[in-house]
Structure formats: structure tokens, C-alpha cells
Scaffold this motif. Structure first.
Motif, mmCIF file in Angstrom:
data_model
loop_
_atom_site.group_PDB
_atom_site.id
_atom_site.type_symbol
_atom_site.label_atom_id
_atom_site.label_comp_id
_atom_site.label_asym_id
_atom_site.label_seq_id
_atom_site.Cartn_x
_atom_site.Cartn_y
_atom_site.Cartn_z
ATOM 1 N N ARG A 97 30.137 -45.116 63.049
ATOM 2 C CA ARG A 97 29.057 -44.147 62.845
ATOM 3 C C ARG A 97 29.034 -43.606 61.421
ATOM 4 N NH1 ARG A 97 30.545 -40.807 68.340
ATOM 5 N NH2 ARG A 97 29.554 -42.220 69.855
ATOM 6 N N GLU A 98 30.207 -43.262 60.912
ATOM 7 C CA GLU A 98 30.296 -42.632 59.587
ATOM 8 C C GLU A 98 31.475 -43.227 58.823
ATOM 9 O OE1 GLU A 98 30.217 -38.346 59.672
ATOM 10 O OE2 GLU A 98 29.126 -38.340 61.565
ATOM 11 N N PRO A 99 31.333 -44.435 58.281
ATOM 12 C CA PRO A 99 32.447 -45.076 57.582
ATOM 13 C C PRO A 99 32.866 -44.311 56.331
ATOM 14 C CG PRO A 99 30.415 -46.310 57.254
ATOM 15 C CD PRO A 99 30.114 -45.269 58.276
ATOM 16 N N VAL A 100 34.181 -44.231 56.121
ATOM 17 C CA VAL A 100 34.759 -43.593 54.935
ATOM 18 C C VAL A 100 35.431 -44.684 54.104
ATOM 19 C CG1 VAL A 100 36.412 -41.892 54.077
ATOM 20 C CG2 VAL A 100 35.131 -41.441 56.197
ATOM 21 N N GLU A 101 34.873 -44.947 52.930
ATOM 22 C CA GLU A 101 35.398 -46.014 52.094
ATOM 23 C C GLU A 101 36.705 -45.590 51.407
ATOM 24 O OE1 GLU A 101 34.217 -49.203 51.733
ATOM 25 O OE2 GLU A 101 32.972 -48.587 53.419
#
Length: 456
Positions: A97-101
């Protein structure tokens, strides 16, 4: 409290946690990395992790056993063994849903020391089993970049040391890393990689998420960021364009050479059998960096693999299957399935047929599986005895078998031919609606504390 949320979390912090909680066995005498270290570790398998402080021929200690006990791993994550799978499942869902690179840095613990001349023989790489072809890296996370998109891939691969700057490695069919390599090789190019030894558990978990839950167009290292609650830090390399893990113990930089194959194996594998010696892929090492006081990490084939692969597999399979069959309550990969080959699916049936849909969806979610068993919600999914009870009293051989012939499985399983074999599903659920004859007998609860009786 979850240790992984602590600033500076790494493998060293895990070892300190184990020591502080009396969950670490320390071996102070000098141990031979050829057979002896693994031989000692096998006697304690499933119990306390082990730190070998002195290894013959190396200045670095050797650590093993972090993943062979779910109770230990759950403590690091600040949860219980039964909730650990769900914690990982939720992290993967949130990552979608909310990828954190990840973030990239030039300097970090993993490059405190840069070897002037890379030499694998200086590392305490163990030879684990009697017929292994040589010393093996069994726990490292291999990071590569997609030759076309630049997206990171992380995977755990076995690599055999064949020289001071040379390794041979296995790349399974159907895996993203092999796809990267085959596209690079078709262009006559090497595939640059970093081999990261001694990563923290969040990175190890991210690298084991099955392809069905981590598609090729997404950077699965972001799953580690999700578990950590902050961006994972990567480290720019000395000689290749692929980063390493900033907080790991050792980073081996190198290239998988095109059109080159050399002997690899035999190697004791997840099946409990030896993988045969054959010509496989060749890595040329270009640099080695490490922490000032690095600890070499290895995994003993057996319960560590069953736990780590099975834990991540069941977490992601459960999420995928629940999206198709909402009646599914839980999925478990038992030890007897080697972490790859067997799943138990717990279902709260609302009608006939959903259990068979769940079996088929589970096979689709994790192609390595060969056996899937469906059970009711009144059966303890983590208790092999209870699962066998369900098979013995609820499985009808005439109606409860699903056979899938010539399906893609896992090439390391000797019951497949080039990774293709027959799969079987067992419906061990009671008929719906459940007749009285299938109602489980249960004792009336009593309080042992009130009766002042011992609790075992």
C-alpha cells in the motif's frame, strides 16, 4: 518491546539480546570450520543459538542458530511465536500500500574495513556436512539490480568457495535473480551483485518473500523498511553499481560471469538430501568490506531453513489465499515439509467446496508446495498430532484427494524431474453442516491454580 524498532538495530544487537536473556551458547575453545562447527551446532539444533568465538584459520567469530527457534525470533520482534507470522504478513500488505524505499549512504559499519586484496579464505566459511563440495555461504542475502529497470532484488542463495576470489552458486529456476542474470547474459554482460553476510532479520525476511507476494517490478527491500519502521540503509559499493546492506557484517562485491559454468556441490539442502554436483554459475569477487569487529553468520540446513523460509512463506501465502477464500483463518508450513513442500490450511467452512478452493489457491500462491492439507478451525494448526487426528477422522480418500499432475514445483526436491512433479491436496475437514458425530469432545475447564496443583 520490539528490538527491531531500536535505532541502530543489527545482527550484533541480536547477539547482545540473546546473551542478556541467557539465550546464547558461547563456545570459547578453537573450533575447525570444516565439519566441527556444524557438527557441534547440530547437537543443539532448535535450542539456543551458538557463538563460536575462535575459528581455526580466521580472526572472525562464527554465529549460527538465530532462525532455528521461533520463540527466540519472536522475542527479538517483541511478539509471540504464534503472532510472528501475522506481523510479517501485515508488514507485506502495508508495503504494497505504501512502499518505503531504502536510503543510500557512502559510509557505514559494513565498510569500516576494506580489504586491500579480497580473499575469501580469510573468512570462517564453514564446510557443514560430510559430503559438501567445499566451504559454503548459506545465509547471505544476494542483492542485484534488474538490468532493464534498476529495481533491486534480494534473495538467499547458496555459494561455494572455490578460490580466494571465486565462488560457484545456485540460482533456482523461476526466481527473479536468475531472470536478471539470463537477460544480462543474453547481452554478453556480467550481472553485478553484492553478497551480504550477517544481515539483520528484517533484511533476511524481505529476501525470502515469495515471488507471488513480491512481484518483479517492486523493490522488496522495502519490506525490511516496513518492519523496521524507517528506511533501510544501503551502502554504495567499492567496485560495482549495486549497493550492499549498510549494517551487515561482510559485503562481498562481485559479478556473475556470462557464459561461464563451473562445478558446484554436493551441498546438503533443505530436503535433508545432498544436491548433486553440477556445473553452475560463477561469481568473480571484486572487493570485500566488513565491520571492524565482524561476526560471520551461517545457517545450518534443517530447522533454521524450515523456520525462516516456512515462516515467511506461510505469512504471505495466508494473505494471498485469504483474499480469494475469506473463510481461511491461518496457514502453517510444518517442519516435516522442509519449509517449502507442505502447508496446512485452517478454514472456517461456510459451505462445501471452499476448502478445495483454499487448497488450490495455496498451491498457486507458493509453487514449491507438493502437499496441502485443509483442516477445520477446531484443529490446532501448529500441532502435528492434531493435524494427523483430523486426517485420520475427517479425511475421505474417495472424495478428499486433489491430484495435480505435471505441475511446477521445486527443483531441489528429488521427487520432481527438473522441478516438475505431482502435487496432492487432502481435504481433512468435517462435512458441512457439521454433524453431531463430528463434534469434538472437550473437558470442562478447571483452575489448577485454585486447586493448588502444579502446572507443566
Amino acid at each position: 518491546m520490539s528490538l527491531i524498532k531500536t535505532s541502530g538495530f543489527d545482527l550484533n544487537m541480536c547477539i547482545d539480546y540473546l546473551r542478556d536473556h541467557n539465550e546464547l551458547l558461547t563456545v570459547k575453545r578453537k573450533v575447525d570450520p570444516k565439519f566441527e562447527a556444524a557438527g557441534i551446532a547440530s547437537r543443539y539444533e532448535g535450542k539456543k543459538p551458538i557463538l563460536f568465538e575462535k575459528i581455526k584459520g580466521s580472526t572472525f567469530p562464527l554465529f549460527t542458530g538465530l532462525y532455528w527457534n521461533r520463540q527466540t525470533l519472536a522475542g527479538i520482534f517483541g511478539t509471540t511465536p504464534y503472532e510472528l507470522s501475522g506481523l510479517i504478513r501485515d508488514a507485506v500488505i502495508q508495503w504494497h500500500r505504501e512502499p518505503v524505499e531504502p536510503e543510500v549512504t557512502n559510509s557505514a559499519p559494513a565498510n569500516e574495513v576494506v580489504m586491500s586484496e579480497p580473499d575469501l579464505n580469510l573468512l570462517p566459511v564453514p564446510t557443514h556436512f560430510a559430503e559438501d563440495g567445499g566451504p559454503y555461504f548459506l545465509s547471505p542475502v544476494v542483492i542485484a539490480r534488474d538490468p532493464d529497470t534498476g529495481i533491486h532484488n534480494a534473495s538467499v542463495n547458496r555459494l561455494m568457495v572455490t578460490g580466494p576470489r571465486r565462488l560457484t552458486m545456485l540460482m533456482d529456476m523461476g526466481r527473479h535473480l536468475r531472470d536478471y542474470y539470463e537477460r544480462a547474459e543474453a547481452r554478453g554482460e556480467a550481472l553485478e551483485i553484492t553478497i551480504n553476510n550477517g544481515v539483520d532479520p528484517t533484511v533476511h525476511i524481505a529476501s525470502l518473500v515469495p515471488a507471488a507476494a513480491a512481484p518483479m517490478h517492486k523493490n522488496e527491500l522495502g519490506i525490511a523498511s516496513q518492519l523496521l519502521g524507517r528506511p533501510l540503509e544501503l551502502l554504495r559499493s567499492q567496485t560495482v553499481e549495486v549497493e550492499g546492506v549498510a549494517n551487515c557484517q561482510f559485503i562481498i562485491e562481485g559479478k556473475i560471469l556470462p557464459y561461464m559454468r563451473e562445478a558446484e556441490g554436493p551441498c546438503a539442502e533443505v530436503t535433508g538430501y545432498y544436491a548433486e554436483r553440477a556445473d553452475r554459475y560463477v561469481v568473480e569477487v571484486t572487493a570485500i568490506t566488513h565491520r571492524q569487529n565482524a561476526v560471520f553468520h551461517t545457517i545450518l540446513p534443517g530447522k533454521e531453513v524450515y523456520n525462516s523460509v516456512g515462516l515467511i512463506g506461510e505469512a504471505n501465502v495466508c494473505a494471498l489465499v485469504q483474499s480469494q477464500v475469506p473463510e481461511v483463518r491461518n496457514v502453517h508450513f510444518p517442519y516435516g515439509g522442509c519449509g517449502f513442500y507442505q502447508a496446512v490450511v485452517q478454514i472456517d467452512k461456510k459451505g462445501e467446496g471452499s476448502q478445495k478452493n483454499a487448497i488450490l489457491a495455496t498451491f498457486a500462491a507458493f509453487p514449491s508446495l507438493r502437499i496441502v492439507i485443509a483442516i477445520d478451525s477446531d484443529v490446532d494448526i501448529y500441532n502435528p498430532e492434531d493435524v494427523m487426528w483430523a486426517i485420520s477422522t475427517r479425511f475421505d480418500p474417495e472424495r478428499g484427494i486433489i491430484t495435480i499432475k505435471d505441475a511446477r514445483s521445486h527443483e531441489l526436491n528429488p521427487m520432481t524431474k527438473n522441478g516438475v512433479g505431482t502435487k496432492i491436496g487432502l481435504d481433512a475437514t468435517a462435512p458441512y453442516p457439521k454433524p453431531y458425530s463430528f463434534k469434538r469432545a472437550k473437558p470442562v475447564p478447571v483452575s489448577l491454580e485454585k486447586l493448588r496443583l502444579p502446572i507443566f
